[in-house]
Design a protein around this motif. Structure first.
Motif, PDB file in Angstrom:
ATOM      1  N   CYS A   1       0.836  -1.198   0.000  1.00  0.00           N
ATOM      2  CA  CYS A   1       0.000   0.000   0.000  1.00  0.00           C
ATOM      3  C   CYS A   1       0.874   1.252   0.000  1.00  0.00           C
ATOM      4  CB  CYS A   1      -0.902  -0.031   1.223  1.00  0.00           C
ATOM      5  SG  CYS A   1      -1.795   1.500   1.477  1.00  0.00           S
TER       6      CYS A   1
ATOM      7  N   HIS B   1      -5.676  -2.368   5.455  1.00  0.00           N
ATOM      8  CA  HIS B   1      -5.217  -1.785   6.719  1.00  0.00           C
ATOM      9  C   HIS B   1      -5.707  -0.349   6.914  1.00  0.00           C
ATOM     10  CE1 HIS B   1      -2.665  -5.289   6.980  1.00  0.00           C
ATOM     11  NE2 HIS B   1      -2.275  -5.051   5.760  1.00  0.00           N
ATOM     12  N   CYS B   2      -5.575   0.462   5.862  1.00  0.00           N
ATOM     13  CA  CYS B   2      -5.919   1.876   6.041  1.00  0.00           C
ATOM     14  C   CYS B   2      -7.047   2.317   5.125  1.00  0.00           C
ATOM     15  CB  CYS B   2      -4.685   2.747   5.801  1.00  0.00           C
ATOM     16  SG  CYS B   2      -4.115   2.693   4.088  1.00  0.00           S
TER      17      CYS B   2
ATOM     18  N   GLU C   1      -7.105   2.755   2.017  1.00  0.00           N
ATOM     19  CA  GLU C   1      -6.704   3.609   0.914  1.00  0.00           C
ATOM     20  C   GLU C   1      -7.217   2.983  -0.378  1.00  0.00           C
ATOM     21  OE1 GLU C   1      -5.107   6.432   0.899  1.00  0.00           O
ATOM     22  OE2 GLU C   1      -4.276   6.618  -1.115  1.00  0.00           O
TER      23      GLU C   1
ATOM     24  N   CYS D   1      -7.179  -0.818   0.494  1.00  0.00           N
ATOM     25  CA  CYS D   1      -6.152  -1.377   1.352  1.00  0.00           C
ATOM     26  C   CYS D   1      -6.835  -1.978   2.576  1.00  0.00           C
ATOM     27  CB  CYS D   1      -5.173  -0.281   1.755  1.00  0.00           C
ATOM     28  SG  CYS D   1      -4.038  -0.796   3.043  1.00  0.00           S
TER      29      CYS D   1
ATOM     30  N   ASN E   1       0.047   4.119   0.840  1.00  0.00           N
ATOM     31  CA  ASN E   1      -0.325   5.030   1.920  1.00  0.00           C
ATOM     32  C   ASN E   1       0.262   4.617   3.268  1.00  0.00           C
ATOM     33  OD1 ASN E   1      -1.781   7.325   2.890  1.00  0.00           O
ATOM     34  ND2 ASN E   1      -3.267   5.913   3.773  1.00  0.00           N
ATOM     35  N   CYS E   2       0.081   3.323   3.636  1.00  0.00           N
ATOM     36  CA  CYS E   2       0.522   2.901   4.962  1.00  0.00           C
ATOM     37  C   CYS E   2       1.754   2.000   4.891  1.00  0.00           C
ATOM     38  CB  CYS E   2      -0.612   2.206   5.716  1.00  0.00           C
ATOM     39  SG  CYS E   2      -1.160   0.670   4.978  1.00  0.00           S
TER      40      CYS E   2
HETATM   41 ZN   LIG Z   1      -2.803   0.991   3.433  1.00  0.00          ZN
END
Ligand SMILES: [Zn+2]
Length: 118
Positions: free
Chosen positions: A72, A90-91, A93, A88, A74-75
């Motif tokens: 990802c 996790h985040c 995105e 994503c 972003n994270c």
């Molecule tokens: Zn992410």
């Protein structure tokens, strides 16, 4: 909070909820011990729900092999994505495999070829 979830995570939580539904339905069945047929019906429904979740889990397994593992942007964590656009895990995105969609607002419509926005 963004409205969409990572697809694999979403299917996984669906499978998990099926197990819970199955257990709850079987538990409800226990209240009908006096009525054997009703209890049996609840038990069968519960087993069916759990079997369905097993099928969904197997389906996730085949989906995962087709999913693309990416990092990802972003994270920085590894996540799996399905289809042209996904989130994503996790985040959340929005991620895309299609460079023409890059920078556009996330829309699940991009996954449905017939209703694609032009
Ligand atoms: Zn992410």
């Amino acid at each position: 909070m963004k409205p969409y979830k990572n697809k694999i995570n979403r299917i996984r939580s669906f499978a998990l909820s099926l197990i819970f539904i199955g257990v709850i339905v079987m538990y409800i069945g226990l209240f009908f011990r006096k009525y054997e047929i009703v209890m049996l019906l609840f038990m069968v429904l519960g087993v069916l729900a759990i079997l369905a979740s097993v099928v969904v889990y197997a389906w996730i397994g085949t989906l995962s092999t087709r999913a693309v593992q990416i990092v990802c942007p972003n994270c920085g964590k590894e996540t799996k994505m399905l289809g042209r656009v996904d989130m994503c895990g996790h985040c959340r995105e929005p991620l895309t495999m299609d460079p023409t969609l890059e920078g556009k607002d996330f829309d699940e419509i991009y996954n449905k070829p017939n209703k694609r926005k032009s």
